[in-house]
Design a protein around this motif. Structure first.
Motif, PDB file in Angstrom:
ATOM      1  N   ALA A  81       7.517  22.327   0.947  1.00  0.00           N
ATOM      2  CA  ALA A  81       8.819  21.667   1.100  1.00  0.00           C
ATOM      3  C   ALA A  81       8.749  20.237   0.560  1.00  0.00           C
ATOM      4  O   ALA A  81       9.667  19.775  -0.142  1.00  0.00           O
ATOM      5  CB  ALA A  81       9.231  21.675   2.568  1.00  0.00           C
ATOM      6  N   TRP A  84       8.868  20.168  -3.273  1.00  0.00           N
ATOM      7  CA  TRP A  84      10.194  20.314  -3.873  1.00  0.00           C
ATOM      8  C   TRP A  84      11.031  19.060  -3.707  1.00  0.00           C
ATOM      9  O   TRP A  84      11.810  18.694  -4.602  1.00  0.00           O
ATOM     10  CB  TRP A  84      10.906  21.535  -3.288  1.00  0.00           C
ATOM     11  CG  TRP A  84      10.357  22.816  -3.821  1.00  0.00           C
ATOM     12  CD1 TRP A  84       9.750  23.825  -3.130  1.00  0.00           C
ATOM     13  CD2 TRP A  84      10.328  23.221  -5.204  1.00  0.00           C
ATOM     14  NE1 TRP A  84       9.347  24.819  -3.979  1.00  0.00           N
ATOM     15  CE2 TRP A  84       9.690  24.481  -5.249  1.00  0.00           C
ATOM     16  CE3 TRP A  84      10.778  22.649  -6.387  1.00  0.00           C
ATOM     17  CZ2 TRP A  84       9.502  25.176  -6.450  1.00  0.00           C
ATOM     18  CZ3 TRP A  84      10.576  23.327  -7.582  1.00  0.00           C
ATOM     19  CH2 TRP A  84       9.954  24.572  -7.601  1.00  0.00           C
ATOM     20  N   TRP A  85      10.899  18.358  -2.594  1.00  0.00           N
ATOM     21  CA  TRP A  85      11.630  17.095  -2.450  1.00  0.00           C
ATOM     22  C   TRP A  85      11.116  16.043  -3.432  1.00  0.00           C
ATOM     23  O   TRP A  85      11.897  15.292  -4.019  1.00  0.00           O
ATOM     24  CB  TRP A  85      11.516  16.580  -1.010  1.00  0.00           C
ATOM     25  CG  TRP A  85      12.493  17.229  -0.093  1.00  0.00           C
ATOM     26  CD1 TRP A  85      12.236  18.144   0.887  1.00  0.00           C
ATOM     27  CD2 TRP A  85      13.912  17.044  -0.100  1.00  0.00           C
ATOM     28  NE1 TRP A  85      13.408  18.533   1.494  1.00  0.00           N
ATOM     29  CE2 TRP A  85      14.451  17.871   0.911  1.00  0.00           C
ATOM     30  CE3 TRP A  85      14.790  16.264  -0.858  1.00  0.00           C
ATOM     31  CZ2 TRP A  85      15.813  17.939   1.185  1.00  0.00           C
ATOM     32  CZ3 TRP A  85      16.145  16.325  -0.587  1.00  0.00           C
ATOM     33  CH2 TRP A  85      16.649  17.141   0.427  1.00  0.00           C
ATOM     34  N   TRP A 104      16.513  20.962  -0.996  1.00  0.00           N
ATOM     35  CA  TRP A 104      17.051  21.773   0.091  1.00  0.00           C
ATOM     36  C   TRP A 104      16.655  23.238  -0.060  1.00  0.00           C
ATOM     37  O   TRP A 104      16.249  23.883   0.908  1.00  0.00           O
ATOM     38  CB  TRP A 104      18.573  21.656   0.137  1.00  0.00           C
ATOM     39  CG  TRP A 104      19.062  20.310   0.575  1.00  0.00           C
ATOM     40  CD1 TRP A 104      19.652  19.350  -0.204  1.00  0.00           C
ATOM     41  CD2 TRP A 104      18.970  19.753   1.894  1.00  0.00           C
ATOM     42  NE1 TRP A 104      19.930  18.230   0.539  1.00  0.00           N
ATOM     43  CE2 TRP A 104      19.526  18.455   1.827  1.00  0.00           C
ATOM     44  CE3 TRP A 104      18.469  20.223   3.101  1.00  0.00           C
ATOM     45  CZ2 TRP A 104      19.601  17.631   2.949  1.00  0.00           C
ATOM     46  CZ3 TRP A 104      18.537  19.392   4.225  1.00  0.00           C
ATOM     47  CH2 TRP A 104      19.099  18.114   4.138  1.00  0.00           C
ATOM     48  N   GLY A 106      14.106  24.524  -1.720  1.00  0.00           N
ATOM     49  CA  GLY A 106      12.680  24.660  -1.490  1.00  0.00           C
ATOM     50  C   GLY A 106      12.317  24.574  -0.021  1.00  0.00           C
ATOM     51  O   GLY A 106      11.414  25.282   0.450  1.00  0.00           O
ATOM     52  N   SER A 107      13.018  23.727   0.723  1.00  0.00           N
ATOM     53  CA  SER A 107      12.781  23.629   2.166  1.00  0.00           C
ATOM     54  C   SER A 107      13.167  24.914   2.875  1.00  0.00           C
ATOM     55  O   SER A 107      12.457  25.388   3.780  1.00  0.00           O
ATOM     56  CB  SER A 107      13.569  22.449   2.747  1.00  0.00           C
ATOM     57  OG  SER A 107      13.119  21.227   2.205  1.00  0.00           O
ATOM     58  N   SER A 110      10.520  27.427   2.297  1.00  0.00           N
ATOM     59  CA  SER A 110       9.355  27.158   3.132  1.00  0.00           C
ATOM     60  C   SER A 110       9.584  27.613   4.567  1.00  0.00           C
ATOM     61  O   SER A 110       8.687  28.193   5.202  1.00  0.00           O
ATOM     62  CB  SER A 110       9.030  25.659   3.103  1.00  0.00           C
ATOM     63  OG  SER A 110       8.717  25.240   1.791  1.00  0.00           O
ATOM     64  N   TYR A 138      12.031  33.770   0.715  1.00  0.00           N
ATOM     65  CA  TYR A 138      11.073  32.860   0.086  1.00  0.00           C
ATOM     66  C   TYR A 138      10.940  33.135  -1.406  1.00  0.00           C
ATOM     67  O   TYR A 138      11.000  32.214  -2.223  1.00  0.00           O
ATOM     68  CB  TYR A 138       9.715  32.994   0.771  1.00  0.00           C
ATOM     69  CG  TYR A 138       8.574  32.440  -0.042  1.00  0.00           C
ATOM     70  CD1 TYR A 138       8.348  31.067  -0.110  1.00  0.00           C
ATOM     71  CD2 TYR A 138       7.727  33.285  -0.762  1.00  0.00           C
ATOM     72  CE1 TYR A 138       7.309  30.550  -0.864  1.00  0.00           C
ATOM     73  CE2 TYR A 138       6.685  32.773  -1.519  1.00  0.00           C
ATOM     74  CZ  TYR A 138       6.483  31.415  -1.571  1.00  0.00           C
ATOM     75  OH  TYR A 138       5.460  30.898  -2.334  1.00  0.00           O
ATOM     76  N   THR A 142      12.394  30.404  -4.067  1.00  0.00           N
ATOM     77  CA  THR A 142      11.333  29.750  -4.845  1.00  0.00           C
ATOM     78  C   THR A 142      11.525  29.999  -6.327  1.00  0.00           C
ATOM     79  O   THR A 142      11.347  29.084  -7.156  1.00  0.00           O
ATOM     80  CB  THR A 142       9.950  30.245  -4.386  1.00  0.00           C
ATOM     81  OG1 THR A 142       9.768  29.920  -3.006  1.00  0.00           O
ATOM     82  CG2 THR A 142       8.847  29.590  -5.208  1.00  0.00           C
ATOM     83  N   CYS A 145      14.308  27.730  -7.554  1.00  0.00           N
ATOM     84  CA  CYS A 145      13.830  26.344  -7.676  1.00  0.00           C
ATOM     85  C   CYS A 145      12.963  26.170  -8.921  1.00  0.00           C
ATOM     86  O   CYS A 145      13.104  25.186  -9.659  1.00  0.00           O
ATOM     87  CB  CYS A 145      13.030  25.960  -6.433  1.00  0.00           C
ATOM     88  SG  CYS A 145      14.010  25.729  -4.945  1.00  0.00           S
TER      89      CYS A 145
END
Length: 229
Positions: A81, A84-85, A104, A106-107, A110, A138, A142, A145
């Motif tokens: 997470a 990704w941020w 968001w 990616g979180s 996770s 997931y 993923t 992203c």
């Protein structure tokens, strides 16, 4: 107001070591758990990337591997997470005309795999539903992203080469997923012989995508710093 900014200069903390941990910790955890099961003879020896081997889920259901799996994967999802941020902050710093949602998404990915991890080793319809929902969510988020990251990087001359390589890797991942659906529909019960190998291969490709992207962090010297706004 203090904000996190990812920059490519000599200020701040280098992100490459963190990126390496994000890419390698899930792979090390799953393969270590498989070896633990082999050594304790709770699973028969086999090649997880070939026919008639065990699923990733099977490696974390029993024995010492039950605790190792959770102890490795839960921190790995927290780091994912964060990864990704950091990518979102970095992309915004270099592509200010765009708005990115990968932090968001990616979180959420996770969290989904964390739910899968926590429900692993428990019987019943609800844990099974949580595992299936978690892993599918997931994988899907993923992939989205990674596709956004690759497409964005391919637009800049400085990152175009890596962006195109990441797009190629994403195409390979999608092709494998679609091929698995086609084989599942055409082979029936025979698909079970290769289903787990496909699962292991998909997870390997997703983590290779992370590894390739953090190589770019190293080449560009991407660092994290705090700035007052």
């Amino acid at each position: 107001m203090v904000a996190i900014v990812c920059v490519s200069d000599q200020s701040g903390c280098r992100l490459y070591p963190l990126g390496l941990l994000v890419a390698l910790l899930p792979l090390l955890t799953t393969h270590l758990c498989l070896l633990l099961n082999f050594s304790q003879e709770t699973l028969a020896w086999c090649n997880p990337y070939w026919l008639d081997c065990h699923s990733i889920s099977a490696t974390g259901r029993q024995g010492v591997a039950y605790f190792v799996f959770k102890g490795g994967m839960l921190p790995a999802m927290l780091l994912l997470a964060l990864y990704w941020w950091l990518n979102q902050y970095w992309l915004r710093h270099h592509f200010t005309h765009k708005v990115f949602a990968i932090g968001w998404l990616g979180s959420l990915a996770s969290v989904a795999l964390s739910v899968y991890t926590l429900s692993l080793g428990h019987d019943g319809d609800i844990p099974y539903l949580l595992r299936r929902t978690g892993v599918v969510t997931y994988l899907g988020l993923t992939f989205i992203c990674q596709l956004i990251l690759a497409a964005t990087l391919s637009q800049s001359p400085l990152t175009r080469s890596t962006g195109r390589h990441l797009l190629t890797l994403s195409t390979l991942t999608l092709s494998l997923a679609l091929l698995s659906l086609a084989l599942d529909a055409s082979m029936g019960e025979g698909y079970e012989r290769i289903e787990n190998a496909v699962e292991w291969s998909l997870i390997l490709l997703l983590n290779l995508h992370v590894l390739l992207s953090v190589r770019l962090w190293k080449r560009l010297g991407v660092r994290m710093t705090l700035q007052h706004q």
